[in-house]
Design a protein around this motif. Structure first.
Motif, PDB file in Angstrom:
ATOM      1  N   ILE A 226       0.850  -0.980  -0.012  1.00 16.72           N
ATOM      2  CA  ILE A 226      -0.066  -0.150   0.064  1.00 16.72           C
ATOM      3  C   ILE A 226       0.959   1.162   0.015  1.00 16.72           C
ATOM      4  N   ARG A 227       1.985   1.051   0.978  1.00 13.41           N
ATOM      5  CA  ARG A 227       2.728   2.354   0.550  1.00 13.41           C
ATOM      6  C   ARG A 227       4.249   1.665   0.294  1.00 13.41           C
ATOM      7  N   THR A 228       4.208   1.550  -1.020  1.00 15.43           N
ATOM      8  CA  THR A 228       5.338   1.139  -1.607  1.00 15.43           C
ATOM      9  C   THR A 228       6.644   1.926  -1.325  1.00 15.43           C
ATOM     10  N   GLN A 229       7.723   1.311  -1.049  1.00 21.35           N
ATOM     11  CA  GLN A 229       8.754   1.772  -0.727  1.00 21.35           C
ATOM     12  C   GLN A 229       9.962   1.676  -2.154  1.00 21.35           C
ATOM     13  N   TYR A 230      10.619   2.814  -2.302  1.00 21.77           N
ATOM     14  CA  TYR A 230      11.607   2.978  -3.513  1.00 21.77           C
ATOM     15  C   TYR A 230      13.091   3.100  -2.944  1.00 21.77           C
ATOM     16  N   ARG A 231      13.687   2.637  -3.504  1.00 24.02           N
ATOM     17  CA  ARG A 231      15.407   3.248  -3.329  1.00 24.02           C
ATOM     18  C   ARG A 231      15.848   3.343  -4.463  1.00 24.02           C
ATOM     19  N   THR A 232      16.893   4.311  -4.650  1.00 27.03           N
ATOM     20  CA  THR A 232      17.752   4.545  -5.643  1.00 27.03           C
ATOM     21  C   THR A 232      19.166   3.858  -5.514  1.00 27.03           C
ATOM     22  N   THR A 233      19.827   3.538  -6.258  1.00 26.76           N
ATOM     23  CA  THR A 233      21.327   2.813  -6.243  1.00 26.76           C
ATOM     24  C   THR A 233      21.997   3.666  -7.281  1.00 26.76           C
ATOM     25  N   PRO A 234      23.374   3.830  -7.013  1.00 24.27           N
ATOM     26  CA  PRO A 234      24.196   4.282  -7.897  1.00 24.27           C
ATOM     27  C   PRO A 234      24.102   3.991  -9.399  1.00 24.27           C
ATOM     28  N   GLU A 235      23.616   2.814  -9.469  1.00 29.09           N
ATOM     29  CA  GLU A 235      23.479   2.148 -10.674  1.00 29.09           C
ATOM     30  C   GLU A 235      21.994   2.707 -11.445  1.00 29.09           C
ATOM     31  N   SER A 236      21.077   2.738 -10.537  1.00 33.69           N
ATOM     32  CA  SER A 236      19.872   3.330 -11.048  1.00 33.69           C
ATOM     33  C   SER A 236      19.770   4.613 -11.410  1.00 33.69           C
ATOM     34  N   VAL A 237      20.747   5.426 -10.803  1.00 32.78           N
ATOM     35  CA  VAL A 237      20.982   6.913 -11.153  1.00 32.78           C
ATOM     36  C   VAL A 237      21.624   7.031 -12.424  1.00 32.78           C
ATOM     37  N   LYS A 238      22.162   6.022 -12.592  1.00 34.22           N
ATOM     38  CA  LYS A 238      22.954   6.477 -13.680  1.00 34.22           C
ATOM     39  C   LYS A 238      22.047   6.164 -15.011  1.00 34.22           C
ATOM     40  N   GLU A 239      21.074   5.182 -14.885  1.00 35.41           N
ATOM     41  CA  GLU A 239      20.102   4.681 -15.665  1.00 35.41           C
ATOM     42  C   GLU A 239      19.132   5.772 -16.128  1.00 35.41           C
TER      43      GLU A 239
END
Lengths: 331, 312
Positions: free
Chosen positions: A101-114
């Motif tokens: 219901i409250r989905t949690q997200y995170r960013t990683t160095p790799e995902s930032v590059k994407e």
């Protein structure tokens, strides 16, 4: 009897009397085991969202839909299940860590590059997006491309960047979002068809699309200045609206007042004139008497009101300087 | 006596079984096979999937993938023609198109990957260095949708037109690389530019520029707000003056007309006998002007008092 047979059997080979019987039993068990293995190896179930791909000696022979099916066991026919009905999803620029219901997200160095990419006006935007897809053609998905999923990831990155590269940063962040996502989706689909990857792209949706962090405050400043501009304009208009209608009302009042004055003036004039004419009409009949009467009436009316009357003889007019007029005035 | 024979037969059967098994090999949908005899390739590639037979023991099946394979290059720092340093990241798709040559020249995928690395990276460098950054970023001369903010920055006039574009540059890389890869049995299908990013230093400058651009927009908006509100205030003043002066004019006109009419009426009436008018009006003004504060000095030669002195 049978327990006896068994103990003898286990004891050794010296006693061969019940052997024939035992061999039959053993053989029966053996056949049963083999049969179970064969059956277990030949029955399989396909779930509603899946499709089964059957290879016989490595050669593709058929696909099976949902339900219970048979294949040739012993590794002659091999089954690969592919979830063709399942909607699959890939995320770019972020990762969902705990859906709910409250989905949690995170960013990683790799995902930032994407997510970071150049726009057509040589600026930088951070674009996060998701793609939803299905495996349309299991044969192509499995046998035309190795590691179709990671190929699909690369395709996504290349396509979205190409489309974003043809748009200005303003379009990417605001006005063009939906159109760009749509274009990217179509291009991705045609690339999938070209690569024979067996994937059908259902949705390509832009999530957060932002300017890079160091630039964000400047973008916010633009929004603030826009608000400020509108506020100033609104204030000026509200001042305008406060003053102008009132002035209009007051103008109306002035005009009405003037009209009132006009009516009064004309009516007074008419009244005065009529009165004068009426009096004059009578006056003409006996001018001498009327003149005297009017004069005396006036004198009668005026003189009693006066505080002091000084009567001088016409020849004594030089007494005037002796009168204490100042004192009279003070009282 | 009997037992060794049985064992011997058993061993022979087992060995024969192994030999038969070794004679069979499976080519799957994803594979292709080169048969070698003592290391020497025999015939072409076996590509049709299914069960196949070879000479056991002395021949060996070498498996190669038949599918499209991926190649993902490392990001390279390359200067563009207009001396902007960027990171560029490409991907390519390739496959073993001639397994025999592939087998002879590079032996396995690892060898092939490193050759593809060299070739595609090299061609990427060559291509990127030959073009301005804008050519690599954009793929068409599409006109940007002009938003209010874009209009302020006048982006369209700053961004130069492209002649080649991203897709064609990728195509150039592909064509150049494709000339070489068949030498080791590899076919390249596609080279695409996956990521382009500024090198950190350049990026910082770009961010500074973006910030400056936004501040320009913001100050434009602010001054527009000031200007517009001043305009509205001016309009307000104008309206106000207009309304008030018009009202004044109208009022004066109305009054003037009335005064004129009244004057006419009075004149008409009083012209009947100006002297009588003067007489009555004078009496009226006496009534109006003389009150309790008035001290009157009368002489006996006035009309009123002439009888006071003598009855004549």
């Amino acid at each position: 009897m049978s327990p006896l047979d068994r103990t003898i059997n286990i004891g050794g080979e010296k006693i061969k009397i019940p052997g024939s019987l035992n061999r039959n039993v053993l053989g029966g068990i053996g056949i049963l085991v083999v049969a179970i293995i064969l059956i277990a190896g030949s029955i399989f179930q396909i779930e509603p969202e899946e499709m089964g791909v059957i290879l016989r000696f490595g050669k593709f022979v058929r696909t099976e839909g949902p339900g219970l099916h048979f294949k040739i066991p012993l590794g002659i026919e091999k089954l690969t299940k592919v979830p063709v009905q399942r909607q699959l999803k890939m995320e770019f620029g972020f990762r969902t860590t705990a859906p709910g219901i409250r989905t949690q997200y995170r960013t990683t160095p790799e995902s930032v590059k994407e997510a970071i990419m150049l726009t057509g006006d040589l600026n930088v935007a951070v674009v996060e997006w998701i793609v939803q897809y299905k495996i349309k053609d299991p044969y192509k998905y499995l046998f035309k491309v190795r590691d179709a999923a990671s190929t699909f990831r690369y395709m996504n990155e290349a396509v979205v960047r190409r489309v974003v590269g043809d748009n200005s940063v303003d379009e990417v962040i605001t006005v063009g979002r939906a159109r760009i996502a749509m274009e990217a989706k179509e291009e991705l689909q045609s690339l999938c068809d070209l690569y024979e990857i067996g994937i059908e792209v259902n949705q390509l949706i832009f999530q957060d699309v932002n300017p890079p962090d160091p630039v964000k405050p400047a973008f916010n400043e633009v929004n603030e200045s826009l608000q400020e501009k509108e506020r100033k304009i609104n204030e000026a208009w509200s001042e305008y609206n406060q003053v102008v209608p009132r002035a209009e009302g007051e103008a109306e009042q002035t005009i009405r007042g003037a009209e009132g004055y006009a009516m009064e003036r004309v009516n007074n004039a008419k009244g005065d004139a009529n009165r004068f004419m009426a009096v004059y009409k009578e006056y003409r009949r006996a001018p001498e008497v009327t003149r005297k009467r009017l004069y005396l009436e006036a004198v009668q009316e005026i003189l009693p009101k006066m505080k002091s009357k000084i009567i001088l003889d016409e020849r004594e007019s030089n007494v005037l300087p002796l009168l204490n007029l100042g004192e009279e005035a003070q009282k | 006596m009997k037992r060794p024979i049985i064992v011997l037969i058993g061993i022979v059967v087992f060995v024969l079984f192994l030999i038969v098994i070794d004679a069979l090999y499976i080519v799957s949908e994803t594979n292709q096979v080169i048969i070698t005899q003592f290391g020497e390739p025999m015939g072409g590639a076996v590509t049709s999937p299914g069960l196949h037979i070879k000479v056991p023991v002395i021949q060996k099946a070498n498996y190669f993938d038949k599918r499209w394979l991926e190649w993902d290059g490392d990001a390279n720092q390359i200067p563009t023609k207009d001396k902007k340093y960027i990171w560029i990241d490409t991907y390519a798709r390739w496959r073993i198109s001639d397994p025999l040559i592939f087998f002879q020249r590079v032996r396995d995928e690892r060898g092939a990957q490193s050759r593809v690395d060299d070739i595609v990276d090299g061609e990427t460098r060559n291509a990127i260095a030959n073009f301005d950054l804008i050519e690599i970023v954009r793929s068409s001369n599409r006109e940007f949708e002009v938003t209010e903010e874009m209009a302020i920055l006048d982006v369209a006039s700053i961004i130069p037109k492209i002649e080649t574009g991203r897709n064609k540059i990728a195509q150039i890389i592909l064509n150049k690389a494709s000339e070489i890869t068949p030498e080791f049995g590899v076919e390249l299908m596609d080279v695409k530019i996956k990521r382009i990013n500024y090198v950190d230093e350049v990026q910082r400058k770009v961010f500074d520029r973006m910030i400056a651009e936004r501040q320009r927009i913001a100050s434009k908006y602010r001054s527009e707000g000031d200007g517009k509100s001043a305009e509205i205030r001016g309009q307000k003043e104008r309206e106000l003056k207009k309304i008030q002066s018009e009202a004044y004019r109208k009022a004066q006109e109305v009054k003037g007309k009335a005064d004129a009419e009244a004057t006419f009426i009075y004149a008409q009436a009083y012209n009947l006998d100006p002297d009588f008018y003067a007489f009555t009006k004078t009496l009226e003004t006496y009534r109006a002007t003389m009150d309790t504060n008035t001290t009157m000095v009368l002489t006996t030669d006035s009309d009123y008092l002439k009888y006071f002195k003598k009855v004549k």
